[in-house]
Design a protein around this motif. Structure first.
Motif, PDB file in Angstrom:
ATOM      1  N   GLY A  45       0.795  -1.106  -0.339  1.00 47.48           N
ATOM      2  CA  GLY A  45      -0.229  -0.219  -0.420  1.00 47.48           C
ATOM      3  C   GLY A  45       0.981   0.975  -0.009  1.00 47.48           C
ATOM      4  O   GLY A  45      -0.135   2.208  -0.791  1.00 47.48           O
ATOM      5  N   GLU A  46       1.827   1.112   1.326  1.00 42.08           N
ATOM      6  CA  GLU A  46       2.898   1.728   0.835  1.00 42.08           C
ATOM      7  C   GLU A  46       2.976   3.129  -0.422  1.00 42.08           C
ATOM      8  O   GLU A  46       3.657   4.094  -0.877  1.00 42.08           O
ATOM      9  CB  GLU A  46       3.969   1.732   2.185  1.00 42.08           C
ATOM     10  N   GLU A  47       3.891   1.479  -1.077  1.00 44.30           N
ATOM     11  CA  GLU A  47       4.486   1.758  -1.966  1.00 44.30           C
ATOM     12  C   GLU A  47       3.582   2.080  -3.172  1.00 44.30           C
ATOM     13  O   GLU A  47       4.447   3.046  -4.214  1.00 44.30           O
ATOM     14  CB  GLU A  47       5.273   0.486  -2.979  1.00 44.30           C
ATOM     15  N   ALA A  48       2.277   1.305  -3.825  1.00 47.63           N
ATOM     16  CA  ALA A  48       1.276   2.330  -4.402  1.00 47.63           C
ATOM     17  C   ALA A  48       1.399   3.771  -4.052  1.00 47.63           C
ATOM     18  O   ALA A  48       1.405   4.643  -4.886  1.00 47.63           O
ATOM     19  CB  ALA A  48      -0.209   1.396  -3.925  1.00 47.63           C
ATOM     20  N   VAL A  49       0.675   3.915  -3.262  1.00 48.58           N
ATOM     21  CA  VAL A  49       0.765   5.422  -2.393  1.00 48.58           C
ATOM     22  C   VAL A  49       1.657   6.317  -3.053  1.00 48.58           C
ATOM     23  O   VAL A  49       2.314   7.345  -3.750  1.00 48.58           O
ATOM     24  CB  VAL A  49       0.356   6.005  -0.843  1.00 48.58           C
ATOM     25  N   GLU A  50       3.384   5.339  -2.560  1.00 51.28           N
ATOM     26  CA  GLU A  50       4.148   6.552  -3.420  1.00 51.28           C
ATOM     27  C   GLU A  50       4.486   6.139  -4.767  1.00 51.28           C
ATOM     28  O   GLU A  50       4.830   7.950  -5.955  1.00 51.28           O
ATOM     29  CB  GLU A  50       5.785   6.091  -3.137  1.00 51.28           C
ATOM     30  N   LEU A  51       4.184   5.639  -5.276  1.00 44.94           N
ATOM     31  CA  LEU A  51       3.901   5.723  -6.994  1.00 44.94           C
ATOM     32  C   LEU A  51       2.765   6.336  -7.403  1.00 44.94           C
ATOM     33  O   LEU A  51       3.329   7.606  -8.541  1.00 44.94           O
ATOM     34  CB  LEU A  51       3.509   4.465  -7.500  1.00 44.94           C
ATOM     35  N   VAL A  52       1.607   6.434  -6.884  1.00 45.95           N
ATOM     36  CA  VAL A  52       0.283   7.383  -7.187  1.00 45.95           C
ATOM     37  C   VAL A  52       1.510   9.374  -7.185  1.00 45.95           C
ATOM     38  O   VAL A  52       0.916   9.701  -7.966  1.00 45.95           O
ATOM     39  CB  VAL A  52      -0.595   8.246  -6.609  1.00 45.95           C
ATOM     40  N   ILE A  53       2.218   9.387  -5.562  1.00 44.52           N
ATOM     41  CA  ILE A  53       3.012  10.571  -5.623  1.00 44.52           C
ATOM     42  C   ILE A  53       3.449  10.599  -7.266  1.00 44.52           C
ATOM     43  O   ILE A  53       3.619  11.900  -7.187  1.00 44.52           O
ATOM     44  CB  ILE A  53       3.094  10.541  -4.398  1.00 44.52           C
ATOM     45  N   GLU A  54       4.025  10.197  -7.595  1.00 38.01           N
ATOM     46  CA  GLU A  54       4.966  10.785  -8.510  1.00 38.01           C
ATOM     47  C   GLU A  54       4.422  10.707  -9.523  1.00 38.01           C
ATOM     48  O   GLU A  54       5.427  11.300 -11.054  1.00 38.01           O
ATOM     49  CB  GLU A  54       6.595   9.176  -8.558  1.00 38.01           C
TER      50      GLU A  54
ATOM     51  N   LYS B  29       2.268  11.917 -10.579  1.00 38.83           N
ATOM     52  CA  LYS B  29       1.742  13.923 -10.333  1.00 38.83           C
ATOM     53  C   LYS B  29       3.075  14.220 -11.666  1.00 38.83           C
ATOM     54  O   LYS B  29       2.757  15.624 -11.485  1.00 38.83           O
ATOM     55  CB  LYS B  29       1.201  14.214  -9.523  1.00 38.83           C
ATOM     56  N   ASP B  30       4.773  14.318 -10.988  1.00 40.04           N
ATOM     57  CA  ASP B  30       6.169  15.007 -11.391  1.00 40.04           C
ATOM     58  C   ASP B  30       5.950  14.323 -12.814  1.00 40.04           C
ATOM     59  O   ASP B  30       5.238  13.423 -13.564  1.00 40.04           O
ATOM     60  CB  ASP B  30       6.994  14.581 -10.500  1.00 40.04           C
ATOM     61  N   ASP B  31       6.801  15.229 -13.188  1.00 37.64           N
ATOM     62  CA  ASP B  31       7.656  15.275 -14.123  1.00 37.64           C
ATOM     63  C   ASP B  31       8.942  14.183 -14.264  1.00 37.64           C
ATOM     64  O   ASP B  31       9.567  14.479 -15.278  1.00 37.64           O
ATOM     65  CB  ASP B  31       7.658  16.429 -15.058  1.00 37.64           C
ATOM     66  N   ASN B  32       9.615  13.524 -13.044  1.00 35.00           N
ATOM     67  CA  ASN B  32      10.686  12.552 -13.719  1.00 35.00           C
ATOM     68  C   ASN B  32      10.047  11.121 -13.128  1.00 35.00           C
ATOM     69  O   ASN B  32       9.880  10.491 -12.607  1.00 35.00           O
ATOM     70  CB  ASN B  32      11.065  12.692 -11.806  1.00 35.00           C
ATOM     71  N   ASN B  33      10.853  10.650 -14.374  1.00 38.15           N
ATOM     72  CA  ASN B  33      10.635   9.442 -15.112  1.00 38.15           C
ATOM     73  C   ASN B  33      10.641   8.568 -14.278  1.00 38.15           C
ATOM     74  O   ASN B  33      10.945   7.206 -14.010  1.00 38.15           O
ATOM     75  CB  ASN B  33      10.321   9.028 -16.659  1.00 38.15           C
ATOM     76  N   ASP B  34      12.353   9.173 -13.604  1.00 32.52           N
ATOM     77  CA  ASP B  34      12.995   8.215 -13.481  1.00 32.52           C
ATOM     78  C   ASP B  34      12.686   7.413 -11.763  1.00 32.52           C
ATOM     79  O   ASP B  34      12.864   6.786 -11.614  1.00 32.52           O
ATOM     80  CB  ASP B  34      15.063   8.560 -12.891  1.00 32.52           C
ATOM     81  N   LEU B  35      12.124   8.777 -10.853  1.00 30.14           N
ATOM     82  CA  LEU B  35      11.487   8.398  -9.692  1.00 30.14           C
ATOM     83  C   LEU B  35      10.350   7.390 -10.322  1.00 30.14           C
ATOM     84  O   LEU B  35      10.001   6.483  -9.115  1.00 30.14           O
ATOM     85  CB  LEU B  35      11.237   9.329  -9.294  1.00 30.14           C
ATOM     86  N   PHE B  36       9.684   7.986 -10.755  1.00 27.67           N
ATOM     87  CA  PHE B  36       8.223   7.081 -11.444  1.00 27.67           C
ATOM     88  C   PHE B  36       8.403   5.571 -11.733  1.00 27.67           C
ATOM     89  O   PHE B  36       7.575   4.729 -11.676  1.00 27.67           O
ATOM     90  CB  PHE B  36       7.698   7.598 -12.664  1.00 27.67           C
ATOM     91  N   LYS B  37       9.658   5.351 -12.699  1.00 26.03           N
ATOM     92  CA  LYS B  37      10.481   3.867 -12.308  1.00 26.03           C
ATOM     93  C   LYS B  37      10.412   3.282 -11.081  1.00 26.03           C
ATOM     94  O   LYS B  37      10.462   2.194 -11.654  1.00 26.03           O
ATOM     95  CB  LYS B  37      10.774   3.942 -14.101  1.00 26.03           C
ATOM     96  N   ASN B  38      11.405   3.731 -10.855  1.00 29.24           N
ATOM     97  CA  ASN B  38      11.701   3.525  -9.604  1.00 29.24           C
ATOM     98  C   ASN B  38      10.570   2.586  -8.615  1.00 29.24           C
ATOM     99  O   ASN B  38      10.531   1.883  -7.671  1.00 29.24           O
ATOM    100  CB  ASN B  38      12.644   4.099  -8.745  1.00 29.24           C
ATOM    101  N   GLU B  39       9.679   3.727  -8.224  1.00 30.03           N
ATOM    102  CA  GLU B  39       8.429   3.029  -7.694  1.00 30.03           C
ATOM    103  C   GLU B  39       7.642   2.754  -8.211  1.00 30.03           C
ATOM    104  O   GLU B  39       7.484   1.554  -7.701  1.00 30.03           O
ATOM    105  CB  GLU B  39       7.527   4.834  -7.184  1.00 30.03           C
ATOM    106  N   ALA B  40       7.859   2.616  -9.443  1.00 30.92           N
ATOM    107  CA  ALA B  40       6.604   0.879 -10.111  1.00 30.92           C
ATOM    108  C   ALA B  40       7.635  -0.066  -9.687  1.00 30.92           C
ATOM    109  O   ALA B  40       6.931  -1.480  -9.476  1.00 30.92           O
ATOM    110  CB  ALA B  40       6.707   1.290 -11.731  1.00 30.92           C
TER     111      ALA B  40
END
Length: 195
Positions: free
Chosen positions: A143-152, A154-165
């Motif tokens: 659940g925590e990781e899913a929330v962190e992915l949702v937060i990322e 909204k931003d434009d940093n694809n590297d952070l998004f991919k890491n959270e995914a």
């Protein structure tokens, strides 16, 4: 399984595929004797056209191909063998004769590693440590990781998004193990829905 060796002058093509990732590893040829030896030993043996003899893959290098399943095509003149490779397959040092290790299908390999760490009770493993804390803690982490992915998202940093995914997928695989469910089971549900 009846292969028509006469149709192709005694040799049939053999496609060798990684059992976990489904990456094509190599192509070789078998005659009836090589096919029977492969079935008996559980290790892929070809007929080498250049050496004009049977050749067990890995006999010199140790890079054996352990048979997991064998199928023939609808014309009974081509064999598909799914294997567990014991090292790189290609003589060039590449994982496959068709290039380097493919990331597609890696989730199955990762699922197996997660399972091994848990089953072997690897004490210094984060995976085993989380698993030991129980299903509620594993589910909470997903659940925590899913929330962190949702937060990322909204931003434009694809590297952070991919890491959270990646974090979410990793923890999801631990949750599957905790529920005694495999990734393949989830794929079957999705496949049934696709019909």
């Amino acid at each position: 399984m009846k292969i028509d060796f006469n149709k192709t002058d005694g040799l049939v093509p053999v496609i060798v595929q990684d059992e976990k990732t489904l990456q094509v590893l190599m192509l070789g040829y078998m005659n009836d004797e090589a096919f029977n030896k492969t079935k008996e030993m559980g290790i892929v043996t070809f007929f080498s056209r250049s050496k004009n003899r049977l050749w067990t893959k890995g006999e010199e290098s140790g890079s054996f191909l352990i048979v997991k399943s064998m199928d023939i095509d609808c014309d009974n003149d081509t064999i598909l063998i799914k294997v567990i490779p014991k090292n790189t397959v290609c003589h060039t040092g590449n994982f496959s004769c068709f290039g380097t290790k493919d990331s597609k299908g890696f989730l199955y390999e990762l699922e197996e590693k997660i399972g091994q760490r848990i089953d072997d009770k690897v004490e210094d493993s984060y995976t085993y440590s989380l698993f030991q804390r129980g299903i509620n803690k594993v589910a909470q982490k997903v659940g925590e990781e899913a929330v962190e992915l949702v937060i990322e998202t909204k931003d434009d940093n694809n590297d952070l998004f991919k890491n959270e995914a990646a974090d979410l997928l990793y923890h999801f695989l631990i949750l599957l193990k905790a529920k005694n469910v495999q990734l393949e089971d989830i794929e079957e549900v999705l496949l049934a829905r696709n019909k």
